[in-house]
Design a protein around this motif. Structure first.
Motif, mmCIF file in Angstrom:
data_model
loop_
_atom_site.group_PDB
_atom_site.id
_atom_site.type_symbol
_atom_site.label_atom_id
_atom_site.label_comp_id
_atom_site.label_asym_id
_atom_site.label_seq_id
_atom_site.Cartn_x
_atom_site.Cartn_y
_atom_site.Cartn_z
ATOM 1 N N VAL A 51 -3.220 -2.847 -3.790
ATOM 2 C CA VAL A 51 -2.960 -4.242 -4.152
ATOM 3 C C VAL A 51 -1.615 -4.668 -3.552
ATOM 4 C CG1 VAL A 51 -2.575 -5.773 -6.138
ATOM 5 C CG2 VAL A 51 -4.281 -3.972 -6.285
ATOM 6 N N ALA A 52 -1.527 -5.930 -3.205
ATOM 7 C CA ALA A 52 -0.267 -6.457 -2.639
ATOM 8 C C ALA A 52 0.797 -6.586 -3.726
ATOM 9 C CB ALA A 52 -0.517 -7.811 -1.996
ATOM 10 N N VAL A 53 1.987 -6.092 -3.427
ATOM 11 C CA VAL A 53 3.131 -6.170 -4.339
ATOM 12 C C VAL A 53 4.280 -6.860 -3.628
ATOM 13 C CG1 VAL A 53 4.870 -4.826 -5.575
ATOM 14 C CG2 VAL A 53 2.518 -4.085 -5.605
ATOM 15 N N ARG A 54 4.978 -7.726 -4.353
ATOM 16 C CA ARG A 54 6.137 -8.394 -3.788
ATOM 17 C C ARG A 54 7.380 -7.560 -4.083
ATOM 18 N NH1 ARG A 54 8.174 -10.961 -0.107
ATOM 19 N NH2 ARG A 54 6.309 -12.255 0.042
ATOM 20 N N PHE A 55 7.971 -6.968 -3.057
ATOM 21 C CA PHE A 55 9.246 -6.267 -3.192
ATOM 22 C C PHE A 55 10.368 -7.264 -2.916
ATOM 23 C CE2 PHE A 55 6.241 -2.843 -2.324
ATOM 24 C CZ PHE A 55 6.625 -1.880 -3.260
ATOM 25 N N SER A 56 11.617 -6.846 -3.072
ATOM 26 C CA SER A 56 12.730 -7.793 -2.888
ATOM 27 C C SER A 56 12.840 -8.249 -1.438
ATOM 28 C CB SER A 56 14.051 -7.169 -3.350
ATOM 29 O OG SER A 56 14.321 -6.007 -2.586
ATOM 30 N N ASP A 57 12.355 -7.420 -0.490
ATOM 31 C CA ASP A 57 12.511 -7.760 0.929
ATOM 32 C C ASP A 57 11.208 -8.137 1.624
ATOM 33 O OD1 ASP A 57 11.637 -5.177 0.488
ATOM 34 O OD2 ASP A 57 12.746 -4.288 2.160
ATOM 35 N N ARG A 58 10.061 -7.794 1.033
ATOM 36 C CA ARG A 58 8.784 -8.101 1.698
ATOM 37 C C ARG A 58 7.630 -7.819 0.753
ATOM 38 N NH1 ARG A 58 6.953 -2.967 5.302
ATOM 39 N NH2 ARG A 58 4.970 -3.950 4.812
ATOM 40 N N GLU A 59 6.447 -8.231 1.176
ATOM 41 C CA GLU A 59 5.239 -7.890 0.416
ATOM 42 C C GLU A 59 4.578 -6.706 1.094
ATOM 43 O OE1 GLU A 59 1.302 -10.268 0.049
ATOM 44 O OE2 GLU A 59 2.614 -11.078 -1.524
ATOM 45 N N ALA A 60 3.996 -5.796 0.311
ATOM 46 C CA ALA A 60 3.301 -4.649 0.892
ATOM 47 C C ALA A 60 2.109 -4.292 0.005
ATOM 48 C CB ALA A 60 4.242 -3.451 1.004
ATOM 49 N N THR A 61 1.084 -3.728 0.617
ATOM 50 C CA THR A 61 -0.108 -3.312 -0.121
ATOM 51 C C THR A 61 0.003 -1.823 -0.429
ATOM 52 O OG1 THR A 61 -1.425 -5.047 0.887
ATOM 53 C CG2 THR A 61 -2.628 -3.181 -0.033
ATOM 54 N N ILE A 62 -0.002 -1.496 -1.719
ATOM 55 C CA ILE A 62 0.232 -0.104 -2.157
ATOM 56 C C ILE A 62 -0.760 0.261 -3.275
ATOM 57 C CG2 ILE A 62 2.695 -0.264 -1.566
ATOM 58 C CD1 ILE A 62 3.191 -0.440 -4.663
ATOM 59 N N PRO A 63 -0.894 1.560 -3.603
ATOM 60 C CA PRO A 63 -1.792 1.939 -4.704
ATOM 61 C C PRO A 63 -1.313 1.365 -6.042
ATOM 62 C CG PRO A 63 -1.244 3.853 -3.347
ATOM 63 C CD PRO A 63 -0.323 2.746 -2.934
ATOM 64 N N SER A 64 -2.270 0.842 -6.821
ATOM 65 C CA SER A 64 -1.928 0.281 -8.142
ATOM 66 C C SER A 64 -2.392 1.232 -9.239
ATOM 67 C CB SER A 64 -2.545 -1.109 -8.299
ATOM 68 O OG SER A 64 -3.969 -1.063 -8.215
ATOM 69 N N CYS A 65 -3.499 0.927 -9.894
ATOM 70 C CA CYS A 65 -3.966 1.732 -11.026
ATOM 71 C C CYS A 65 -5.389 2.223 -10.752
ATOM 72 C CB CYS A 65 -3.944 0.906 -12.299
ATOM 73 S SG CYS A 65 -2.328 0.158 -12.632
ATOM 74 N N PHE A 66 -5.871 3.107 -11.601
ATOM 75 C CA PHE A 66 -7.205 3.672 -11.401
ATOM 76 C C PHE A 66 -7.965 3.690 -12.720
ATOM 77 C CE2 PHE A 66 -4.202 7.094 -12.199
ATOM 78 C CZ PHE A 66 -4.851 7.917 -13.112
ATOM 79 N N TYR A 67 -9.243 4.062 -12.647
ATOM 80 C CA TYR A 67 -10.103 4.130 -13.837
ATOM 81 C C TYR A 67 -10.495 5.590 -14.015
ATOM 82 C CZ TYR A 67 -13.039 1.302 -17.063
ATOM 83 O OH TYR A 67 -13.595 0.664 -18.153
ATOM 84 N N GLU A 68 -10.411 6.053 -15.244
ATOM 85 C CA GLU A 68 -10.719 7.454 -15.530
ATOM 86 C C GLU A 68 -11.953 7.544 -16.425
ATOM 87 O OE1 GLU A 68 -8.814 11.141 -17.907
ATOM 88 O OE2 GLU A 68 -7.330 9.859 -16.935
ATOM 89 N N PHE A 69 -12.560 8.736 -16.448
ATOM 90 C CA PHE A 69 -13.778 8.982 -17.227
ATOM 91 C C PHE A 69 -13.616 10.334 -17.906
ATOM 92 C CE2 PHE A 69 -14.224 6.705 -13.345
ATOM 93 C CZ PHE A 69 -14.747 5.496 -13.780
#
Length: 268
Positions: free
Chosen positions: A219-237
């Motif tokens: 997912v895209a995240v806004r950092f202080s210097d730029r936006e970047a696409t990084i791993p967010s969360c997952f679903y477990e079973f």
């Protein structure tokens, strides 16, 4: 303060699904197949072992709602300590909270993390929304990359802050699926990526717990210097087995949890 755990978990779920679109899709997929609502076995939260944001601070929100501390877990290689919490109401989801043992990390990582945590207003940590309040600090993408080289966990925390790292479907409460392997097959058939670190199914009937998970969404995240696409969360079973007394095992297996943490690794 939240007056009941149901309200808190609803808020946590709304916050989580906003950055975990695959969980929303999987939840819908299961809801279409299942006659009963999909039950959440547990959530996990991450933090640093520094005041004012240590594990005990997060736990207090659940203790206030009647939860009790249960097992504790040590992850030496990842420099983590964790506890899980249960509510007397057996229908309540369990809670797994881990913290990074910052003093065991490199001086540079300690310096970065202390600087991030120094930006947290101590009063905010007791606010009812704190557990789904996200990031309380400014952090650059370069700093995120630097943390990532030493600790994926620290980098994830720096980028995402306070939110459920995962929710967990209780396989025991599904009618159409009876094993973690069956769950994984359904996920793969529908185009989802299963975490294969340590095998697609973690744990065994002998451990009284089998777990599997998706790999985190990106997912895209806004950092202080730029936006970047990084791993967010997952679903477990999770599939729990009965103890000799017939009650379902309610704890966690450290060796399995160790591999579940890797669901947020980039490109693994």
């Amino acid at each position: 303060m939240h007056t009941d755990y149901q309200t808190l978990f609803r808020e946590l779920w709304e916050n989580y699904r906003a950055v975990t679109p695959s969980a929303e899709r999987i939840h819908r997929l299961l809801a279409e197949r299942e006659p009963k609502p999909v039950i959440n076995d547990h959530i996990a939260l991450r933090t640093f072992n520094l005041d004012p944001v240590g594990l005990d601070t997060l736990a207090q929100h659940f203790l206030n709602l009647g939860y009790e501390a249960c097992g504790e877990y040590h992850f030496e290689a990842k420099k983590l300590y964790a506890r899980h919490f249960e509510h007397p109401d057996k229908h309540a989801p369990k809670v797994f909270i881990s913290e990074l043992l910052v003093e065991q990390c490199s001086p540079r990582l300690q310096e970065i993390v202390r600087e991030l945590v120094s930006q947290v207003d101590p009063d905010s940590t007791t606010a009812e929304y704190f557990l789904y309040s996200g990031r309380h600090w400014q952090v650059s993408h370069d700093t995120y990359r630097e943390l990532l080289e030493e600790s994926e966990y620290a980098a994830w925390m720096a980028a995402w802050g306070y939110r459920a790292n995962h929710f967990t479907v209780s396989i025991n409460d599904l009618d159409s699926i009876h094993s973690a392997a069956e769950m994984n097959q359904l996920l793969k058939d529908n185009g989802f990526t299963v975490n294969s670190n340590g095998g697609e199914v973690k744990g065994s009937p002998e451990d009284l717990l089998e777990q599997s998970s998706t790999m985190a969404d990106r997912v895209a995240v806004r950092f202080s210097d730029r936006e970047a696409t990084i791993p967010s969360c997952f679903y477990e079973f999770a599939l729990r087995y009965p103890k000799p007394d017939g009650e379902l095992y309610s704890g966690f297996v450290a060796a399995s949890a160790d591999k579940i943490f890797e669901s947020t690794h980039a490109g693994s």
